[in-house]
Design an enzyme around this catalytic site. Structure first.
Site, PDB file in Angstrom:
ATOM      1  N   ASP A  77       0.975   0.283  -4.967  1.00 46.27           N
ATOM      2  CA  ASP A  77      -0.709   0.605  -6.082  1.00 46.27           C
ATOM      3  C   ASP A  77      -0.467  -0.196  -6.776  1.00 46.27           C
ATOM      4  O   ASP A  77      -1.719  -0.493  -7.031  1.00 46.27           O
ATOM      5  CB  ASP A  77       0.162   2.055  -6.368  1.00 46.27           C
ATOM      6  CG  ASP A  77      -0.636   3.154  -5.413  1.00 46.27           C
ATOM      7  OD1 ASP A  77      -1.916   2.887  -4.504  1.00 46.27           O
ATOM      8  OD2 ASP A  77      -0.117   4.365  -5.002  1.00 46.27           O
ATOM      9  N   GLU A  82      -6.505   3.127  -7.611  1.00 47.78           N
ATOM     10  CA  GLU A  82      -4.504   2.759  -7.560  1.00 47.78           C
ATOM     11  C   GLU A  82      -3.950   2.413  -8.890  1.00 47.78           C
ATOM     12  O   GLU A  82      -3.020   2.642  -8.822  1.00 47.78           O
ATOM     13  CB  GLU A  82      -5.203   0.780  -6.688  1.00 47.78           C
ATOM     14  CG  GLU A  82      -6.067   1.325  -5.550  1.00 47.78           C
ATOM     15  CD  GLU A  82      -4.878   1.729  -4.287  1.00 47.78           C
ATOM     16  OE1 GLU A  82      -4.446   2.591  -4.107  1.00 47.78           O
ATOM     17  OE2 GLU A  82      -5.161   0.664  -2.930  1.00 47.78           O
ATOM     18  N   TYR A 110       2.602   7.773 -11.037  1.00 44.56           N
ATOM     19  CA  TYR A 110       4.163   7.966 -10.153  1.00 44.56           C
ATOM     20  C   TYR A 110       5.130   7.272 -11.784  1.00 44.56           C
ATOM     21  O   TYR A 110       5.963   7.791 -11.437  1.00 44.56           O
ATOM     22  CB  TYR A 110       4.465   6.443  -9.389  1.00 44.56           C
ATOM     23  CG  TYR A 110       4.069   6.342  -8.440  1.00 44.56           C
ATOM     24  CD1 TYR A 110       3.997   7.612  -7.436  1.00 44.56           C
ATOM     25  CD2 TYR A 110       3.034   5.950  -7.554  1.00 44.56           C
ATOM     26  CE1 TYR A 110       3.904   7.892  -6.087  1.00 44.56           C
ATOM     27  CE2 TYR A 110       2.218   5.829  -6.060  1.00 44.56           C
ATOM     28  CZ  TYR A 110       2.683   6.914  -5.785  1.00 44.56           C
ATOM     29  OH  TYR A 110       2.111   6.989  -3.828  1.00 44.56           O
ATOM     30  N   GLU A 163      -2.293   0.920   2.955  1.00 43.67           N
ATOM     31  CA  GLU A 163      -2.959   2.186   2.821  1.00 43.67           C
ATOM     32  C   GLU A 163      -2.835   3.105   4.091  1.00 43.67           C
ATOM     33  O   GLU A 163      -2.264   4.113   3.780  1.00 43.67           O
ATOM     34  CB  GLU A 163      -4.907   2.063   2.938  1.00 43.67           C
ATOM     35  CG  GLU A 163      -5.409   0.883   2.115  1.00 43.67           C
ATOM     36  CD  GLU A 163      -5.764   1.114   0.603  1.00 43.67           C
ATOM     37  OE1 GLU A 163      -5.172   2.540   0.208  1.00 43.67           O
ATOM     38  OE2 GLU A 163      -5.983   0.148  -0.468  1.00 43.67           O
ATOM     39  N   GLU A 196      -5.331   7.290  -0.115  1.00 44.41           N
ATOM     40  CA  GLU A 196      -5.452   6.225   0.927  1.00 44.41           C
ATOM     41  C   GLU A 196      -6.384   6.393   2.223  1.00 44.41           C
ATOM     42  O   GLU A 196      -6.057   5.344   2.853  1.00 44.41           O
ATOM     43  CB  GLU A 196      -4.197   6.573   0.759  1.00 44.41           C
ATOM     44  CG  GLU A 196      -3.223   5.493  -0.500  1.00 44.41           C
ATOM     45  CD  GLU A 196      -3.541   4.982  -1.164  1.00 44.41           C
ATOM     46  OE1 GLU A 196      -4.608   4.163  -1.266  1.00 44.41           O
ATOM     47  OE2 GLU A 196      -2.934   4.921  -2.742  1.00 44.41           O
ATOM     48  N   HIS A 236      -9.325   5.296   1.585  1.00 46.60           N
ATOM     49  CA  HIS A 236      -9.685   3.218   1.235  1.00 46.60           C
ATOM     50  C   HIS A 236      -9.268   3.092   3.081  1.00 46.60           C
ATOM     51  O   HIS A 236      -9.917   1.617   3.182  1.00 46.60           O
ATOM     52  CB  HIS A 236      -8.294   3.207   0.552  1.00 46.60           C
ATOM     53  CG  HIS A 236      -8.945   3.997  -0.780  1.00 46.60           C
ATOM     54  ND1 HIS A 236      -7.485   3.551  -1.864  1.00 46.60           N
ATOM     55  CD2 HIS A 236      -9.337   4.074  -1.385  1.00 46.60           C
ATOM     56  CE1 HIS A 236      -7.993   3.485  -2.812  1.00 46.60           C
ATOM     57  NE2 HIS A 236      -9.066   4.049  -2.784  1.00 46.60           N
TER      58      HIS A 236
HETATM   59 FE   LIG Z   1      -3.292   3.793  -4.171  1.00 48.52          FE
HETATM   60 FE   LIG Z   2      -5.406   2.313  -1.660  1.00 54.14          FE
END
Ligand SMILES: [Fe+2]
Ligand SMILES: [Fe+2]
Ligand SMILES: Cc1cc2nc3c(=O)[nH]c(=O)nc-3n(C[C@H](O)[C@H](O)[C@H](O)COP(=O)(O)O)c2cc1C
Lengths: 123, 340
Positions: free
Chosen positions: B65, B96, B103, B161, B195, B198
């Site tokens: 990311d 992102e 995380y 992605e 994602e 995306h």
């Molecule tokens: Fe992401």
């Molecule tokens: Fe993404």
């Protein structure tokens, strides 16, 4: 059974064209070109928004509900419970069966499923 | 040099970018809004192997990311024409960065400081992860900006992605599918939905570039794609062997990667490279878990609590400014405050 499809990124178009090729009959019709429908048709569309029916499909159905016989919807598995839900919405609204729900452009098993449904209606 | 123009949202550059921009802004979420406190207890009940896989899978995703937010999206944005398209890609980049932060916040919640350091060091030295990152960076940095060159950059971004994140996504979904680590699972599901969009948006831009190539270029692009995917797929298999050895799920993870490579092919309108197989039912359960009690987008997940926005009334404004326009009453206010 005429195939009529709506497609934004091409998955449903590819699925419908593939079916039409295998059926060997008339080509699948893009919704824009399907203003004059002489007979029964199977609608193939995709899921948009949040488990919703694309506006273009909704508008089309308002004009052409009478000869709608079944619905296939594409979606993507990421949407979980809303996966390909457009088919359920349309089936509920117009009282037609959900013929298949396909992930993206669909699998060979999905094509068999739809071809069998069309075959049964011919017999 | 042509004069610089403003962004005109009344005259769309294409039939889809505005839709994606609006979808992104309406589903924007922040990790602070999903409390992880329940998971912190569950975390302690996991075995060492389970914890290891979970946290290293997440750390790998953090790196990817970070790559997309810092390198991928800025590169695409600078090369793609159109103000609305650039704005949409820039927003993706912001998303992102939010994913990477999610995380990191998980690490902070579940790990001790020394464990955290170990995980970040692992990312810096994990061979398959570093190979994947440097390979993709190489494509983003390639000076070829012909239609073919641009298509390659868009295509590798889609690979990330839609396919290459899934070696990492498997485990949190698998856990959530068993009712474990469900709040973190909710964050993963929010990320996965981002994602998914995306991957569709960038693939639409890629399909457009593909359509502009001549047949020889298209044939070359297909061959390049097949070879690149093969290289990165083999690398994913090796990464999976490392990441999932302790929890005995290697075969299942590889199947999930192949499934997602097929989704990737559909997005790019290319041949599916693998035979169609079902998703592991536990993982499927993990994907569906969020939708059981809530409409996902209006509530954005089952424990999601975004601050509601209410329109200010005149009465609110009067209460705030206590009867005067602030700039004109600065001295009054200062005096008043000092008397309180
Ligand atoms: Fe992401
Ligand atoms: Fe993404
Ligand atoms: C903005 C947006 C919203 C979507 N919402 C859903 C959804 O709620 N459920 C679902 O199953 N798929 C959803 N999808 C995925 C599409 O239905 C899926 O990619 C489908 O294959 C598109 O068909 P097409 O390629 O023929 O346009 C969404 C896609 C986009 C871009």
């Amino acid at each position: 059974m005429q195939l009529v499809y709506d497609s934004l990124t091409g998955n449903v178009r590819r699925f419908a064209e593939d079916l039409a090729r295998q059926l060997g009959g008339p080509p699948a019709l893009a919704m824009r070109e399907a203003q004059h429908l002489p007979g029964d048709y199977l609608l193939l569309t995709y899921t948009f928004g949040t488990g919703g029916v694309p506006a273009s499909t909704q508008a089309f159905l308002q004009q052409h509900a009478a000869r709608l016989r079944g619905v296939v919807s594409s979606g993507s598995f990421h949407w979980g419970q809303n996966f390909a839900r457009a088919a359920d919405v349309i089936a509920g609204q117009y009282g037609v069966p959900v013929v298949a729900k396909i992930n993206k452009a669909g699998s060979a098993a999905n094509r068999v499923q739809v071809l069998e449904w069309i075959g049964e209606r011919r017999a | 040099m042509s004069p610089f123009s403003a962004t005109n949202w009344s005259e769309p550059e294409d039939g889809f970018s505005t839709t994606f921009y609006e979808k992104y802004t309406s589903q924007l979420w922040f990790p602070e809004e999903i409390p992880l406190s329940n998971d912190a207890l569950v975390w302690k009940s996991l075995s060492d192997d389970e914890r290891w896989t979970y946290i290293h899978a997440s750390a790998g995703l953090n790196a990817l990311d970070t790559l997309q937010g810092e390198v991928g999206m800025p590169a695409l944005r600078s090369l793609i024409d159109g103000h609305i398209r650039k704005a949409t890609l820039q927003f993706q980049g912001v998303m992102e960065d939010i994913h990477a932060r999610s995380y990191s916040l998980m690490n902070k919640t579940f790990l001790s400081t020394s464990e955290e350091r170990e995980v970040f060091e692992w990312v810096r030295t994990q061979p398959q992860l570093q190979f994947k990152i440097s390979f993709i960076q190489g494509v983003f940095a390639d000076p070829d900006v012909s239609n073919l060159g641009l298509w390659k950059k868009l295509a590798v971004s889609c690979m990330l992605e839609t396919a290459l994140f899934y070696s990492g996504f498997f485990y949190p979904l698998y856990m959530a599918g068993q009712g474990r680590m469900v709040s973190a699972g909710e964050i993963f599901n929010l990320i996965i939905l981002d994602e998914a969009l995306h991957g569709v948006y960038v693939a639409l831009l890629a399909q457009e570039k593909f359509g502009l190539m001549n047949p020889a270029e298209q044939a070359y692009a297909r061959a390049w794609y097949a070879q690149t995917l093969q290289t990165l797929y083999q690398n994913e298999l090796a990464y999976t062997d490392v990441l999932y050895a302790g929890v005995n799920l290697i075969g299942e993870v590889k199947r999930f990667i192949r499934f997602n490579c097929n989704v990737l092919a559909d997005n790019l309108a290319l041949e599916r490279p693998f035979p169609d197989k079902e998703i592991n039912p536990v993982v499927q359960n993990g994907i569906e878990a969020r939708g059981t009690t809530h409409d996902f987008f209006s509530a954005k997940g089952s424990s999601y609590s975004k601050v509601r926005v209410e329109t200010l009334s005149d009465a609110d404004v009067e209460a705030i400014w206590a009867g005067g326009f602030p700039d004109l009453n600065v001295s009054n206010q200062v005096v008043r405050v000092s008397h309180d």
